[in-house]
Design an enzyme around this catalytic site. Structure first.
Site, PDB file in Angstrom:
ATOM      1  N   GLY A 182       0.754  -1.241   0.000  1.00  0.00           N
ATOM      2  CA  GLY A 182       0.000   0.000   0.000  1.00  0.00           C
ATOM      3  C   GLY A 182       0.784   1.290   0.000  1.00  0.00           C
ATOM      4  O   GLY A 182       0.200   2.374   0.061  1.00  0.00           O
ATOM      5  N   TRP A 202       2.395   2.846  -2.412  1.00  0.00           N
ATOM      6  CA  TRP A 202       2.077   3.719  -3.549  1.00  0.00           C
ATOM      7  C   TRP A 202       0.726   4.394  -3.343  1.00  0.00           C
ATOM      8  O   TRP A 202       0.552   5.564  -3.676  1.00  0.00           O
ATOM      9  CB  TRP A 202       2.089   2.915  -4.855  1.00  0.00           C
ATOM     10  CG  TRP A 202       3.458   2.702  -5.417  1.00  0.00           C
ATOM     11  CD1 TRP A 202       4.629   2.587  -4.720  1.00  0.00           C
ATOM     12  CD2 TRP A 202       3.808   2.584  -6.794  1.00  0.00           C
ATOM     13  NE1 TRP A 202       5.678   2.401  -5.576  1.00  0.00           N
ATOM     14  CE2 TRP A 202       5.206   2.388  -6.855  1.00  0.00           C
ATOM     15  CE3 TRP A 202       3.084   2.609  -7.971  1.00  0.00           C
ATOM     16  CZ2 TRP A 202       5.888   2.233  -8.059  1.00  0.00           C
ATOM     17  CZ3 TRP A 202       3.755   2.443  -9.182  1.00  0.00           C
ATOM     18  CH2 TRP A 202       5.142   2.262  -9.224  1.00  0.00           C
ATOM     19  N   ASP A 259      -5.803  -5.688  -5.442  1.00  0.00           N
ATOM     20  CA  ASP A 259      -4.809  -6.712  -5.122  1.00  0.00           C
ATOM     21  C   ASP A 259      -5.512  -8.045  -4.912  1.00  0.00           C
ATOM     22  O   ASP A 259      -6.702  -8.088  -4.576  1.00  0.00           O
ATOM     23  CB  ASP A 259      -4.007  -6.346  -3.872  1.00  0.00           C
ATOM     24  CG  ASP A 259      -2.644  -7.032  -3.850  1.00  0.00           C
ATOM     25  OD1 ASP A 259      -1.667  -6.409  -4.319  1.00  0.00           O
ATOM     26  OD2 ASP A 259      -2.570  -8.194  -3.416  1.00  0.00           O
ATOM     27  N   ASP A 284      -8.720  -9.773  -8.978  1.00  0.00           N
ATOM     28  CA  ASP A 284      -7.735 -10.108 -10.004  1.00  0.00           C
ATOM     29  C   ASP A 284      -7.991  -9.190 -11.195  1.00  0.00           C
ATOM     30  O   ASP A 284      -9.033  -9.294 -11.848  1.00  0.00           O
ATOM     31  CB  ASP A 284      -7.888 -11.574 -10.408  1.00  0.00           C
ATOM     32  CG  ASP A 284      -6.846 -12.023 -11.421  1.00  0.00           C
ATOM     33  OD1 ASP A 284      -6.135 -11.156 -11.985  1.00  0.00           O
ATOM     34  OD2 ASP A 284      -6.749 -13.239 -11.677  1.00  0.00           O
ATOM     35  N   ASP A 337       3.324  -1.532  -9.415  1.00  0.00           N
ATOM     36  CA  ASP A 337       4.643  -1.914  -8.896  1.00  0.00           C
ATOM     37  C   ASP A 337       4.692  -3.429  -8.718  1.00  0.00           C
ATOM     38  O   ASP A 337       5.428  -3.951  -7.898  1.00  0.00           O
ATOM     39  CB  ASP A 337       4.900  -1.200  -7.559  1.00  0.00           C
ATOM     40  CG  ASP A 337       6.332  -1.359  -7.062  1.00  0.00           C
ATOM     41  OD1 ASP A 337       7.248  -1.438  -7.913  1.00  0.00           O
ATOM     42  OD2 ASP A 337       6.538  -1.415  -5.840  1.00  0.00           O
ATOM     43  N   LYS A 346       6.405  -1.225 -13.317  1.00  0.00           N
ATOM     44  CA  LYS A 346       7.747  -1.766 -13.090  1.00  0.00           C
ATOM     45  C   LYS A 346       8.052  -2.865 -14.093  1.00  0.00           C
ATOM     46  O   LYS A 346       7.214  -3.718 -14.370  1.00  0.00           O
ATOM     47  CB  LYS A 346       7.859  -2.323 -11.669  1.00  0.00           C
ATOM     48  CG  LYS A 346       9.213  -2.985 -11.389  1.00  0.00           C
ATOM     49  CD  LYS A 346       9.445  -3.193  -9.917  1.00  0.00           C
ATOM     50  CE  LYS A 346       8.522  -4.200  -9.288  1.00  0.00           C
ATOM     51  NZ  LYS A 346       8.804  -4.344  -7.833  1.00  0.00           N
TER      52      LYS A 346
END
Length: 237
Positions: free
Chosen positions: A80, A82, A108, A124, A148, A188
């Site tokens: 959490g 970000w 998440d 999902d 990320d 990322k």
């Protein structure tokens, strides 16, 4: 800003961890790195859930996409950090008087502890109707989709690279479905040779695509972040 000591002062302050019985050398090295990491210390001081918060801070300081009033989707948002940064920067709690109030949606697979100013969903993002759910929760399209995420490490660099690139491409596809024209996508990636497909995909859909290694990324890490700005829209690409 995270301050790093250098020279003699840095060597004198470094914490050494003895290898305890039953603890692997790799675990000892990881613990030493954590104890001596200025970003880990800063996260504790500033109340962030992890050092990764400073990566998105670095990126946003440069590209300015987390602006007051922005609607943001954070994919794979646990733990959490970000989301915490985004809450402050988009004014999700309305603490900046006279500024527009933003919204944060965090997705998440795992359940998370609540974050004030952020709407968390256990979902999902690869589900077929994930884009519809996100737009419904936001009450419209997003200005920013960020990720990320990283797949569980296998110990094999090329396998890990391929897994994270697959995640990035899936995240990009969701971004194409939920972003407002002019929006931003941040994700990322791990260097490894398969980045070309994602780069081509993003260059078709965004006006500018940059690859950045934030100061908070570890020097020995192959991670970097792709920042795609100026979303053209699905129909315009």
């Amino acid at each position: 800003m995270v301050k790093k000591t250098s020279g003699r002062g840095q060597r004198d302050l470094k914490v050494k961890v003895k290898t305890a019985r039953g603890r692997k050398l790799s675990s000892t090295r990881w613990l030493e790195r954590q104890l001596n990491d200025p970003y880990v210390a800063a996260a504790r001081r500033d109340g962030y859930r992890g050092r990764a918060a400073y990566k998105i801070i670095d990126l946003d300081d440069k590209y300015r996409f987390l602006v007051p009033g922005a609607r943001v989707v954070d994919l794979g948002c646990a733990p959490g950090g970000w989301c915490q940064v985004a809450v402050k920067r988009v004014n999700a709690l309305g603490e900046k008087s006279g500024k527009a109030v933003g919204r944060i949606i965090g997705l998440d697979l795992q359940e998370m502890e609540p974050i004030a100013g952020c709407e968390l969903h256990q979902l999902d993002f690869m589900e077929d109707d994930a884009d519809l759910k996100v737009k419904d929760w936001l009450g419209g399209r997003a200005d920013v989709v960020m990720s990320d995420m990283a797949a569980s490490a296998s110990g094999h660099k090329q396998t890990d690279h391929m897994r994270i690139m697959a995640l990035c491409e899936a995240a990009a596809e969701l971004a194409f479905d939920v972003l407002e024209p002019g929006g931003t996508f941040v994700a990322k990636v791990l260097a490894g040779g398969a980045e070309g497909t994602l780069q081509r995909l993003l260059k078709q859909r965004f006006k500018k695509v940059a690859n950045v290694k934030p100061g908070a990324s570890r020097a020995d890490s192959s991670e970097k972040f792709v920042v795609a700005t100026g979303f053209r829209g699905r129909d315009e690409a």
